[in-house]
Motif scaffolding. Structure first.
Motif, short mmCIF file in Angstrom:
data_model
loop_
_atom_site.label_atom_id
_atom_site.label_comp_id
_atom_site.label_asym_id
_atom_site.label_seq_id
_atom_site.Cartn_x
_atom_site.Cartn_y
_atom_site.Cartn_z
N GLY A 63 0.96 -1.22 -0.22
CA GLY A 63 -0.20 -0.12 0.49
C GLY A 63 1.09 1.50 0.04
O GLY A 63 2.53 1.14 0.50
N SER A 64 -0.14 2.46 -0.39
CA SER A 64 0.92 3.42 0.04
C SER A 64 0.26 4.99 0.47
O SER A 64 -1.23 5.15 -0.41
N PHE A 65 0.61 5.21 1.37
CA PHE A 65 -0.49 6.26 2.63
C PHE A 65 -0.05 7.41 1.41
O PHE A 65 -1.13 7.87 1.48
N GLU A 138 3.13 5.58 13.73
CA GLU A 138 2.68 6.05 14.44
C GLU A 138 1.60 7.11 14.36
O GLU A 138 1.21 7.30 14.96
N ASN A 139 1.86 7.65 12.71
CA ASN A 139 0.86 8.56 12.85
C ASN A 139 -0.72 7.66 12.64
O ASN A 139 -0.91 6.86 12.09
N LEU A 140 -1.59 8.38 13.54
CA LEU A 140 -2.70 7.89 13.34
C LEU A 140 -3.42 7.51 12.30
O LEU A 140 -3.98 6.55 12.19
N GLU A 141 -3.93 8.26 11.56
CA GLU A 141 -4.42 7.91 10.29
C GLU A 141 -3.89 7.85 8.83
O GLU A 141 -4.63 6.49 9.06
N GLU A 142 -2.07 7.26 9.48
CA GLU A 142 -1.89 6.08 8.07
C GLU A 142 -1.97 5.31 8.95
O GLU A 142 -2.55 3.94 8.35
N PRO A 165 -14.78 2.19 13.58
CA PRO A 165 -12.81 2.32 13.81
C PRO A 165 -13.10 1.38 15.37
O PRO A 165 -14.12 1.98 15.70
N PRO A 166 -12.19 1.15 15.40
CA PRO A 166 -11.73 0.83 16.23
C PRO A 166 -11.43 1.24 17.63
O PRO A 166 -10.94 3.12 17.08
N ASP A 167 -11.72 1.60 18.82
CA ASP A 167 -11.82 2.42 19.71
C ASP A 167 -10.01 2.99 20.00
O ASP A 167 -9.16 2.04 19.47
N GLY A 168 -9.97 4.17 20.87
CA GLY A 168 -8.62 4.59 21.55
C GLY A 168 -7.97 3.16 22.12
O GLY A 168 -6.78 2.82 21.49
N SER A 169 -8.62 1.82 22.69
CA SER A 169 -7.41 1.86 23.35
C SER A 169 -7.45 0.26 22.44
O SER A 169 -6.07 -0.23 22.75
N GLU A 170 -8.00 0.13 21.05
CA GLU A 170 -7.71 -0.70 20.01
C GLU A 170 -6.44 -0.59 19.88
O GLU A 170 -5.55 -0.95 19.00
N MET A 171 -7.04 0.97 18.76
CA MET A 171 -5.62 1.45 18.22
C MET A 171 -4.14 1.37 19.15
O MET A 171 -3.88 1.02 18.43
N ALA A 172 -4.53 1.24 20.30
CA ALA A 172 -3.20 1.71 20.92
C ALA A 172 -2.32 0.01 21.13
O ALA A 172 -1.61 0.01 21.77
N SER A 173 -3.56 -1.00 20.93
CA SER A 173 -2.74 -2.17 21.69
C SER A 173 -2.49 -2.73 20.08
O SER A 173 -1.93 -4.31 20.34
N LYS A 178 5.15 -1.00 8.91
CA LYS A 178 5.44 -0.33 7.72
C LYS A 178 7.05 -0.65 7.31
O LYS A 178 8.08 0.19 7.90
N VAL A 179 7.35 -1.26 5.87
CA VAL A 179 8.55 -1.98 5.85
C VAL A 179 8.81 -1.10 4.50
O VAL A 179 7.86 -1.22 3.70
#
Lengths: 267, 267
Positions: A63-65, A138-142, A165-173, A178-179
């Motif tokens: 993919g390409s963000f 690390e970028n949340l949007e990406e 979308p995932p909630d905050g704790s799901e995003m964090a876990s 990205k390679v």
């Protein structure tokens, strides 16, 4: 329009054996990565006492963000999901801007090639390898973009058919790796058996040995309901996924088996 | 009688994440290696300038030349066939008696686990990894034994149904890599989706989302005749291979999908 981008041929990625089967086309290599349900991701732990590369099975997709409209013929990153220990990720972080050196491998076996003699036996297969530098997204949007990309790479449309979308704790876990790909290569074999003259000219051998290709392909079976969802009827995004995958895989394996131009002897 | 041998749990092979899915049993790990048509073999080139592990797809199987009656619960070596560059093999030779440090990985995806939310999605899978020291098989008797073992691991009985054994030049041009295994681990997931209470208690979610498992398995298709052999009828060793594999794989994936005891959330 018919531009074909290729990965640079350097010592690391050049296929020396059966080089007629090699491909450096981005399109070919990226397609193999995307067609493979599990990737094998290899890297070294920093501990120099440990001589063995770590290999983890991970789910991933190209993919390409930065350029979401990129197609498989364009330069792309490889996004991976799967557990990577926090120690490893610290390393990836600490290795400055380049990230953790990672090799991503994907192989699909499309058939067993049965020839007159064991030495000429082979597989029809598609394999690809990518070399690149991995870092955590690390970028949340990406990150959320990559999570959707990976989920939909397994079953198209699944993201929108779930509680997302995932909630905050799901995003964090969740960790997404990205390679940034720096190089790669692919190898593809199709076709029937290739035997040497010393065997094809032996009556006793050709009269006795069955030769040909036994196609192999991944099949999607009948969905089995389970878990907490109350929907009884299997939804369209799943049935069309099943039908598409079964048709595509079965046809590829069959076509590969019947393809002209077998390539010499053993793999 | 019911003795179970396990690989030693050391830092390198201990599964920290979802450790309830981990296995150190030789039987489990060796079975996964043997059930996988292609293995991903990873090692480092001696060139320290190159930070990326090399990963090669290879055909391989467990075996014990010293103790041919060994079963999968016994200590065994991993025999690999596939092209390894002569440079790499020189390295294996030069690294004294220990050989080239190699990681062998095998993964089978048995199903796609579709839950209420993307974060709880998973695969049913079986994965195994072996760490060991690779060297070329030089002993002719062991080499031919390993070639038969590997050929018959792809299609049982194939060796005797071809022009075998290999002649002198075939023996010379074939390389068999023997990995003396020092450690390993496996991981297996079966069962349906596992969602968290925060989703299973939401009416709007459980009423809308289909949950369950989509089984995935390798299928063997109809053999396609090709090459120089004149036998028309597909012989029994191939048809029974096809039937056995299809039945075993399909049943495993279906049983895994219906198994009790789903394990928490994402892989």
């Amino acid at each position: 329009m018919a531009r074909t981008l290729v990965y640079p041929k350097v010592d690391k990625n050049t296929v020396h054996r059966k080089s007629d089967r090699a491909s450096y086309d981005l399109q070919t290599i990226h397609s193999i990565i995307n067609a493979t349900p599990v990737l094998h991701v290899s890297f070294n732990c920093s501990d120099l006492e440990d001589p063995f590369p770590t290999v983890l099975p991970m789910i991933g997709t190209m993919g390409s963000f930065e350029h979401p409209s990129a197609d498989l013929n364009d330069p792309m990153d490889c996004y991976l999901h799967g557990y990577v220990s926090s120690g490893i990720m610290k390393q990836a972080r600490s290795r400055a801007e380049k990230g953790l050196p990672i090799t991503v491998a994907a192989t699909k076996v499309d058939g067993i090639v049965l020839s007159l003699t064991p030495n000429s036996h082979s597989y029809n297969y598609r394999s690809a390898v990518l070399f690149g530098y991995g870092s955590l997204v690390e970028n949340l949007e990406e990150k959320i973009w990559a999570m959707k990309l990976i989920t939909d790479s397994v079953v198209p449309g699944r993201w929108d058919n779930t509680r997302s979308p995932p909630d905050g704790s799901e995003m964090a876990s969740t960790t997404i790796l990205k390679v940034k790909v720096v190089n790669g290569s692919g190898k593809v074999r199709t076709g029937g058996p290739g035997d040497e003259k010393k065997d094809t000219e032996r009556e006793d051998v050709v009269e006795r040995v069955w030769t040909g290709v036994v196609p192999l392909h991944e099949s999607v079976g009948e969905p089995v309901r389970g878990g907490a969802g109350r929907v009884e009827r299997v939804p369209e995004h799943i049935t069309s996924f099943r039908d598409n995958v079964n048709e595509t895989n079965e046809e590829y394996a069959r076509t590969a088996a019947a393809a002209k131009g077998s390539a010499g002897n053993a793999y």
